[in-house]
Design a protein around this motif. Structure first.
Motif, PDB file in Angstrom:
ATOM      1  N   ILE A  20       0.864  -1.184   0.000  1.00  0.00           N
ATOM      2  CA  ILE A  20       0.000   0.000   0.000  1.00  0.00           C
ATOM      3  C   ILE A  20       0.897   1.230   0.000  1.00  0.00           C
ATOM      4  CG2 ILE A  20      -1.705   1.333   1.331  1.00  0.00           C
ATOM      5  CD1 ILE A  20      -2.928  -1.230   0.269  1.00  0.00           C
ATOM      6  N   GLU A  21       0.613   2.151  -0.884  1.00  0.00           N
ATOM      7  CA  GLU A  21       1.439   3.353  -0.992  1.00  0.00           C
ATOM      8  C   GLU A  21       0.536   4.586  -0.963  1.00  0.00           C
ATOM      9  OE1 GLU A  21       5.020   3.122  -3.816  1.00  0.00           O
ATOM     10  OE2 GLU A  21       3.844   4.784  -4.608  1.00  0.00           O
ATOM     11  N   GLU A  22       0.956   5.574  -0.206  1.00  0.00           N
ATOM     12  CA  GLU A  22       0.175   6.809  -0.106  1.00  0.00           C
ATOM     13  C   GLU A  22       1.135   7.990  -0.084  1.00  0.00           C
ATOM     14  OE1 GLU A  22      -3.334   5.973   3.023  1.00  0.00           O
ATOM     15  OE2 GLU A  22      -1.355   5.922   3.885  1.00  0.00           O
ATOM     16  N   GLY A  23       0.619   9.168  -0.336  1.00  0.00           N
ATOM     17  CA  GLY A  23       1.345  10.375   0.019  1.00  0.00           C
ATOM     18  C   GLY A  23       2.192  11.006  -1.067  1.00  0.00           C
ATOM     19  N   ASP A  24       2.365  10.362  -2.212  1.00  0.00           N
ATOM     20  CA  ASP A  24       3.145  10.964  -3.300  1.00  0.00           C
ATOM     21  C   ASP A  24       2.167  11.335  -4.414  1.00  0.00           C
ATOM     22  OD1 ASP A  24       4.700  11.541  -5.535  1.00  0.00           O
ATOM     23  OD2 ASP A  24       6.217  10.040  -5.053  1.00  0.00           O
ATOM     24  N   THR A  25       1.994  12.641  -4.633  1.00  0.00           N
ATOM     25  CA  THR A  25       0.952  13.058  -5.584  1.00  0.00           C
ATOM     26  C   THR A  25       1.319  12.723  -7.028  1.00  0.00           C
ATOM     27  OG1 THR A  25       1.919  15.276  -5.763  1.00  0.00           O
ATOM     28  CG2 THR A  25       0.174  14.966  -4.113  1.00  0.00           C
ATOM     29  N   ASP A  26       2.587  12.406  -7.293  1.00  0.00           N
ATOM     30  CA  ASP A  26       2.941  11.999  -8.655  1.00  0.00           C
ATOM     31  C   ASP A  26       2.453  10.585  -8.959  1.00  0.00           C
ATOM     32  OD1 ASP A  26       4.046  14.278  -9.625  1.00  0.00           O
ATOM     33  OD2 ASP A  26       6.071  13.475  -9.896  1.00  0.00           O
ATOM     34  N   THR A  27       2.251   9.793  -7.933  1.00  0.00           N
ATOM     35  CA  THR A  27       1.861   8.405  -8.184  1.00  0.00           C
ATOM     36  C   THR A  27       0.467   8.069  -7.638  1.00  0.00           C
ATOM     37  OG1 THR A  27       3.039   7.774  -6.175  1.00  0.00           O
ATOM     38  CG2 THR A  27       4.229   7.528  -8.245  1.00  0.00           C
ATOM     39  N   ALA A  28       0.084   8.653  -6.523  1.00  0.00           N
ATOM     40  CA  ALA A  28      -1.209   8.302  -5.925  1.00  0.00           C
ATOM     41  C   ALA A  28      -2.343   9.025  -6.655  1.00  0.00           C
ATOM     42  CB  ALA A  28      -1.228   8.690  -4.457  1.00  0.00           C
ATOM     43  N   PRO A  29      -3.509   8.373  -6.770  1.00  0.00           N
ATOM     44  CA  PRO A  29      -4.655   9.071  -7.340  1.00  0.00           C
ATOM     45  C   PRO A  29      -5.121  10.201  -6.417  1.00  0.00           C
ATOM     46  CG  PRO A  29      -5.339   6.982  -6.395  1.00  0.00           C
ATOM     47  CD  PRO A  29      -3.845   7.021  -6.298  1.00  0.00           C
ATOM     48  N   TYR A  30      -5.799  11.203  -6.991  1.00  0.00           N
ATOM     49  CA  TYR A  30      -6.232  12.372  -6.211  1.00  0.00           C
ATOM     50  C   TYR A  30      -7.160  11.934  -5.087  1.00  0.00           C
ATOM     51  CZ  TYR A  30      -6.792  17.410  -5.595  1.00  0.00           C
ATOM     52  OH  TYR A  30      -6.728  18.696  -5.107  1.00  0.00           O
ATOM     53  N   GLY A  31      -6.881  12.473  -3.916  1.00  0.00           N
ATOM     54  CA  GLY A  31      -7.755  12.186  -2.783  1.00  0.00           C
ATOM     55  C   GLY A  31      -7.690  13.353  -1.829  1.00  0.00           C
ATOM     56  N   LEU A  32      -8.605  13.366  -0.877  1.00  0.00           N
ATOM     57  CA  LEU A  32      -8.692  14.536   0.004  1.00  0.00           C
ATOM     58  C   LEU A  32      -7.938  14.348   1.302  1.00  0.00           C
ATOM     59  CD1 LEU A  32     -10.393  17.288  -0.444  1.00  0.00           C
ATOM     60  CD2 LEU A  32     -10.425  15.560  -2.204  1.00  0.00           C
ATOM     61  N   GLY A  33      -7.309  13.177   1.486  1.00  0.00           N
ATOM     62  CA  GLY A  33      -6.421  13.019   2.631  1.00  0.00           C
ATOM     63  C   GLY A  33      -7.066  12.390   3.849  1.00  0.00           C
ATOM     64  N   THR A  34      -6.305  12.420   4.931  1.00  0.00           N
ATOM     65  CA  THR A  34      -6.696  11.695   6.144  1.00  0.00           C
ATOM     66  C   THR A  34      -6.925  12.632   7.319  1.00  0.00           C
ATOM     67  OG1 THR A  34      -5.565   9.694   5.438  1.00  0.00           O
ATOM     68  CG2 THR A  34      -5.921   9.938   7.797  1.00  0.00           C
ATOM     69  N   TYR A  35      -8.164  12.752   7.740  1.00  0.00           N
ATOM     70  CA  TYR A  35      -8.602  13.509   8.912  1.00  0.00           C
ATOM     71  C   TYR A  35     -10.080  13.216   9.043  1.00  0.00           C
ATOM     72  CZ  TYR A  35      -9.429  16.210   4.726  1.00  0.00           C
ATOM     73  OH  TYR A  35      -9.782  16.533   3.449  1.00  0.00           O
ATOM     74  N   GLY A  36     -10.653  13.569  10.188  1.00  0.00           N
ATOM     75  CA  GLY A  36     -12.099  13.353  10.352  1.00  0.00           C
ATOM     76  C   GLY A  36     -12.498  11.889  10.172  1.00  0.00           C
ATOM     77  N   SER A  37     -11.609  10.963  10.551  1.00  0.00           N
ATOM     78  CA  SER A  37     -11.907   9.521  10.402  1.00  0.00           C
ATOM     79  C   SER A  37     -12.489   9.215   9.030  1.00  0.00           C
ATOM     80  CB  SER A  37     -12.873   9.045  11.497  1.00  0.00           C
ATOM     81  OG  SER A  37     -12.193   8.784  12.682  1.00  0.00           O
ATOM     82  N   ARG A  38     -11.904   9.792   7.971  1.00  0.00           N
ATOM     83  CA  ARG A  38     -12.510   9.585   6.663  1.00  0.00           C
ATOM     84  C   ARG A  38     -11.809   8.501   5.841  1.00  0.00           C
ATOM     85  NH1 ARG A  38     -10.403  12.045   2.361  1.00  0.00           N
ATOM     86  NH2 ARG A  38     -12.423  12.404   1.396  1.00  0.00           N
ATOM     87  N   SER A  39     -10.653   8.019   6.311  1.00  0.00           N
ATOM     88  CA  SER A  39      -9.892   7.095   5.471  1.00  0.00           C
ATOM     89  C   SER A  39     -10.630   5.789   5.217  1.00  0.00           C
ATOM     90  CB  SER A  39      -8.524   6.831   6.096  1.00  0.00           C
ATOM     91  OG  SER A  39      -7.776   8.017   6.129  1.00  0.00           O
ATOM     92  N   THR A  40     -11.089   5.142   6.281  1.00  0.00           N
ATOM     93  CA  THR A  40     -11.797   3.876   6.087  1.00  0.00           C
ATOM     94  C   THR A  40     -13.163   4.098   5.425  1.00  0.00           C
ATOM     95  OG1 THR A  40     -10.598   2.765   7.834  1.00  0.00           O
ATOM     96  CG2 THR A  40     -12.756   1.872   7.272  1.00  0.00           C
ATOM     97  N   PRO A  41     -13.960   5.065   5.911  1.00  0.00           N
ATOM     98  CA  PRO A  41     -15.262   5.260   5.265  1.00  0.00           C
ATOM     99  C   PRO A  41     -15.169   5.631   3.781  1.00  0.00           C
ATOM    100  CG  PRO A  41     -15.235   6.345   7.388  1.00  0.00           C
ATOM    101  CD  PRO A  41     -13.834   5.868   7.131  1.00  0.00           C
ATOM    102  N   VAL A  42     -14.171   6.404   3.383  1.00  0.00           N
ATOM    103  CA  VAL A  42     -14.142   6.876   1.996  1.00  0.00           C
ATOM    104  C   VAL A  42     -13.078   6.119   1.181  1.00  0.00           C
ATOM    105  CG1 VAL A  42     -14.234   8.893   0.506  1.00  0.00           C
ATOM    106  CG2 VAL A  42     -14.860   9.134   2.910  1.00  0.00           C
ATOM    107  N   ALA A  43     -11.794   6.244   1.558  1.00  0.00           N
ATOM    108  CA  ALA A  43     -10.755   5.555   0.787  1.00  0.00           C
ATOM    109  C   ALA A  43     -10.861   4.038   0.962  1.00  0.00           C
ATOM    110  CB  ALA A  43      -9.365   6.038   1.204  1.00  0.00           C
ATOM    111  N   GLY A  44     -11.292   3.598   2.131  1.00  0.00           N
ATOM    112  CA  GLY A  44     -11.496   2.155   2.351  1.00  0.00           C
ATOM    113  C   GLY A  44     -12.579   1.629   1.420  1.00  0.00           C
ATOM    114  N   ALA A  45     -13.613   2.438   1.216  1.00  0.00           N
ATOM    115  CA  ALA A  45     -14.684   2.065   0.288  1.00  0.00           C
ATOM    116  C   ALA A  45     -14.149   2.041  -1.142  1.00  0.00           C
ATOM    117  CB  ALA A  45     -15.847   3.049   0.406  1.00  0.00           C
TER     118      ALA A  45
END
Lengths: 164, 805
Positions: free
Chosen positions: B549-574
């Motif tokens: 699993i790779e995160e955090g490099d905008t040259d390789t990762a798809p656009y996303g709004l990031g991690t806060y508000g417990s949104r990673s599992t509900p949104v990126a996990g989905a």
């Protein structure tokens, strides 16, 4: 800028020589001059313990010691505790018991724990909590750190008994 | 089939998928000191930046003299607002629709504000040069009280003079930012007028700070040859930072690469864009070499985003037998010198309108007034979804106050007002649709486990013993039941700077049956590299150990709004599950071709497709992966990849029931936590070990906030808690062992039913600790006292109640 000093240290068993301003803090000498980036800077006021190293056999917060004061010292950092092929029992225990999250406090935490278990090989939970109180973790709530250290202590004692 | 059963179990276990307490893959590097945090990044020729900061909370900047600083050997540049103005970078937009000075432009509005940026060969020289920059200030009247701010003639934001309209509607006063209203005011007032019982209370949720152990920082590297800017930093939302950097600098977005390396904790502190990031970029553009900026702890506490600082006034209406009929809430929100709250654009007070809590309250009204003061800007969600901690604290205190008013047991009052299981999906009076819940089951389980009746009996006996002079300790039973709202959020109503709050996952399956998945989120300790691989393992039938699993490099990762508000599992996990299902859909076609049957004649079985009715004929996912690259399959493109951008249909609503038992020494004010029980329902559980770790950590941050942690100012706007000597971070010595428990009520709209958990323990924990302290004094007439409940304040409470007489 003040006159630079000739500094000699033994770090993780290797002799190091370099020039540094006497006012330079040990943590910066380790991180900037020697590229030893395991110990971290968290507060620069001795409160958080992220910079903990072992210096001449004692746990020291390297953010509040001048490198000049450390001249000639023998230092162990997280990089000198275990190796990828042979992790220290504490490193294994932290992995096994989820004793870390973001990992920023972990080098200082494990470095301190190695000393704690030397000072007191068979600590109670209370003694672990007291002995680790100089190292702050913002992620784990300490429960699994304490668990990791107690598990490592049991394992170290078991292997000592087996060796006897 | 009996022979097959253990085999299937074993195959399933080998995946290390959902529900498995998989050990973390991140830990090998962290335990060996090989993490790579921003301050570990060293680039050739790199310079170091440091700030001249204002010692005053409110002053005019009369002049800045850089000469002496520039003469110091090793100093390369000193930047001021004047230098940034031609680039139009002396101000920057905030996430809240306001703008903020990057460097002081004519005046300063809070102590610690950035005035000049010194760039030098090393950080010692930079620090020396900071002392040599001569700034002449003319002091102005300081306003640290938001109520006074709304009355005074003193204009804090002269740049907004005459503007009666802000980003969120009309401004009532020159220090007023917005009024945000939700619900039905007229009906709520009517219900309050007609109510049999009304309980009223004003509470201050003090200002505090997320204070991750790693402070904020960045390394900017402008490659002038290729026109590319690389920016490393402590970013909880790297893609948003890239977009903002492009909009601010004019550099096209494809020429900017933003990298979040390992992050040493975030808790909301690393969501916003800070002047240090902007100055490191400008300095790198100006000097042509990389520039690093890393703040120290005092700078972190004084100038980067704070949390809370809400004055909340509540009125709750009920029948005599305790059925709640209406709720009224007004908040005066102290936002500091600039409105830099990190909330979705349409929610200037975050999700404060979740303040009806877990209760079926038919009518409610909320109004929030945002106010400028001479304090640091911010207003981030410190280990919570946007302002949910404030909302839950508010309602859980109002419930306790109402229980006192009704002379009723607070557990019983909650029980009779909970939203019932059959009411979900539940439409709240303030506009949310709660997805699922079973509050009564969770509550009864919690109360039974702690022997609630027994605790109350013991407490009553203690009170009697205290009155008889046999003990000097009192016992508090803290209760809280919380409903979180996380997983922001549906693009239709949630955006940050115009970017919809979807998230993303892109998967590539390699020929030999391993995979890499990249996400738009970024872990700050949550263990994404471990858990997202588990989600995927269960979806695509490859072992989590074979998935990077790779995160955090905008040259390789798809656009996303990031991690806060417990949104990673509900949104990126989905998104991960959905992308995995796309992989599986293609794999099904390949399997059918290889097995020479129709697509519909194969079915999924853990890690393989089997021919229906002929389980001995199958193709494993590993075999399928290889075939995807080495066979020409008619009508199917080679390769096995998928991407999913997931726009969640709704938020998720985790909930939980917490009980804290505390003994308080009346003469020293020292509380001792005897027991803390936490039941969390976060829907489907991905990794129980990590969930428990999150609960322990969130509860400890809750303990800190409730029992002592604050950012306090004196009347002149001096920060009184600017170091870890004064700012309370609990150590192992102060923290108890927690008992964790759970129920499982999956989210009906999430692909795997998961709801998110990282912030629940903080949201539910703060009122639980606070209620425990306050409950200890209930028998002696205490109705409400503000946090933080440090030893001194607890002692004062005891003293005020005459317990030292």
């Amino acid at each position: 800028m003040t006159q630079k000093m000739h500094i000699k240290l033994t770090v993780n068993g290797e002799d190091k020589e370099f020039l540094a301003e006497p006012r330079e803090l040990l943590i910066y000498a380790l991180r900037e001059n020697l590229n030893i980036t395991g110990p971290h800077v968290g507060c620069e006021t001795s409160h958080c313990g992220a910079c903990t190293v072992t210096l001449n056999g004692k746990s020291v917060k390297s953010c509040t010691m001048f490198v000049a004061q450390a001249n000639g010292a023998e230092i162990t950092t997280i990089e000198g505790i275990g190796s990828p092929d042979s992790l220290h029992v504490l490193q294994e225990a932290f992995k096994e018991h989820h004793g870390l999250q973001c990992g920023f406090c972990t080098p200082g935490m494990i470095t301190r724990a190695t000393k704690l278990l030397e000072e007191n090989p068979n600590p109670s939970e209370e003694e672990v909590r007291f002995g680790m109180a100089g190292n702050i973790c913002r992620c784990t709530g300490y429960q699994n750190i304490v668990k990791s250290i107690l598990a490592a202590a049991s394992e170290l004692n078991a292997s000592k008994e087996a060796a006897q | 089939m009996n022979d097959m059963t253990p085999d299937r179990e074993e195959r399933s276990a080998n995946l290390k998928g959902l529900g498995c307490s998989r050990k973390r893959v991140e830990d090998a590097r962290f335990t060996q000191g090989k993490g790579n945090y921003v301050d570990d990044i060293k680039l050739p020729g790199m310079l170091h930046g440091d700030f001249v900061r204002s010692p005053y909370a409110h002053a005019r900047v009369v002049s800045i003299n850089k000469d002496a600083a520039l003469e110091l050997p090793g100093v390369v540049a000193v930047l001021t607002a004047e230098d940034l103005a031609p680039l139009n970078l002396h101000w920057m937009p905030t996430l809240a629709g306001d703008k903020q000075m990057v460097l002081a432009d004519g005046k300063v509005l809070f102590q610690g504000q950035e005035v000049a940026f010194v760039v030098a060969k090393d950080r010692y020289i930079a620090a020396d040069a900071v002392e040599l920059v001569e700034v002449e200030y003319e002091e102005l009247p300081v306003i640290v009280d938001p109520f006074e701010a709304l009355k005074t003639d003193v204009v804090l934001r002269e740049d907004l003079a005459g503007q009666t309209e802000g980003a969120h509607g009309p401004r009532k006063h020159h220090n007023h930012i917005f009024t945000w209203e939700q619900g039905d005011e007229a009906t709520t007032n009517q219900v309050l007028d007609d109510a049999e019982v009304v309980a009223e209370e004003t509470m201050y949720y003090h200002r505090t700070h997320p204070c991750p152990l790693e402070t904020c920082g960045s390394v900017a590297s402008m490659d002038k040859v290729n026109g590319k800017l690389t920016l490393y930093g402590t970013f909880q939302a790297p893609h948003v930072v890239r977009t903002v950097a492009s909009l601010l600098s004019g550099i096209e977005e494809h020429n900017i690469r933003v990298v979040s390396p390992d992050i040493g904790g975030g808790f909301g502190n690393k969501v916003g864009v800070y002047p240090g990031y902007v100055c490191s970029i400008v300095a790198s553009i100006v000097t042509g070499v990389p520039v690093k900026w890393v703040e120290d702890r005092m700078e972190n506490l004084m100038s980067t985003a704070f949390a809370r600082d809400y004055w909340m006034t509540g009125k709750i209406a009920a029948t005599k037998d305790g059925k709640i009929t209406g709720l009224h809430c007004h908040v005066t929100a102290d936002h500091g010198g600039f409105d830099a709250c990190a909330d979705p654009t349409k929610f200037p007070a975050g999700f404060m309108n979740i303040c009806t809590g877990s209760y079926d309250i038919p009518v409610a009204y909320l109004a929030v007034d945002g106010v400028y003061t001479n304090k640091a800007p911010g207003g981030v969600s410190y280990r919570c979804s946007f302002r949910v901690t404030e909302a839950v604290y508010f309602i859980e205190r109002m419930i306790e106050v109402l229980a006192i008013e009704l002379n009723m047991d607070a557990a019983e009052l909650r029980r009779i007002n909970f939203i019932k299981k059959d009411q979900f999906p539940y439409q709240s009076a303030l506009g949310w649709e709660y997805d699922s819940g079973d509050y009564h089951t969770a509550w009864e389980k919690a109360l039974k486990t702690v022997d609630y009746e027994g605790l109350r009996k013991e407490q009553a006996e203690r009170v009697e013993a205290f009155k008889r002079g046999e003990t000097r300790t009192l016992m508090g039973v803290g209760l809280s039941f919380f409903t979180e709202i996380v997983g922001a959020g549906p693009v239709k109503n949630c955006d940050i700077l115009g970017m919809g709050m979807f998230d993303s996952c892109e998967i590539r399956i390699h020929p030999t049956g391993s995979a890499i998945a990249r996400l738009g989120t970024i872990s700050q300790g949550q263990g994404h590299a471990t858990t997202f691989a588990q989600i995927l393992a269960s979806e695509i039938g490859l072992s989590a150990d074979s998935i990077t699993i790779e995160e955090g490099d905008t040259d390789t990762a798809p656009y996303g709004l990031g991690t806060y508000g417990s949104r990673s599992t509900p949104v990126a996990g989905a998104a991960t599950a959905m992308a995995g299902r796309k992989i599986r859909a293609k794999a099904q076609m390949i399997a059918a071709y290889l097995l020479e049957v129709h697509d519909d004649d194969v079915e999924w079985d853990i890690d393989r497709f089997v021919v229906k009715g002929a389980p001995e004929r199958f193709k494993t996912m590993k075999e399928i992966a290889y075939a995807a690259y080495n066979q020409a399959i008619p009508g199917v493109e080679p390769g096995l990849e998928a991407v999913s951008y997931y726009d969640p249909p709704n938020m998720t609503y985790p909930f939980g029931a917490y009980v804290c038992v505390m003994d308080i020494d009346v003469d020293t004010g020292v509380p001792e936590i005897r027991r803390f029980y936490a039941l969390d329902d976060c829907g489907t559980r991905i990794n129980p070990m990590i969930i428990e770790g999150q609960v322990h950590g969130g509860l400890t941050e809750a303990l800190a906030v409730a029992l002592g942690q604050e950012i306090a100012y004196d009347d002149l706007g001096n920060v009184k808690t600017g170091t870890l000597m004064d700012f309370f971070l609990p150590t192992a010595w102060e923290v108890p062992n927690y008992e964790t428990d759970h129920t499982v009520t999956p989210s009906p709209h999430h692909p795997i039913g998961a709801k998110g958990v990282g912030e629940s323990p903080h949201v539910g924990g703060v009122p639980c600790f606070s209620n425990a302290v306050q409950d200890a004094f209930r028998a002696f007439g205490l109705r409400h006292t503000n946090m933080p409940h440090d030893h001194w304040r607890i002692w004062q409470t005891a003293n005020r109640l005459g317990l030292h007489d």
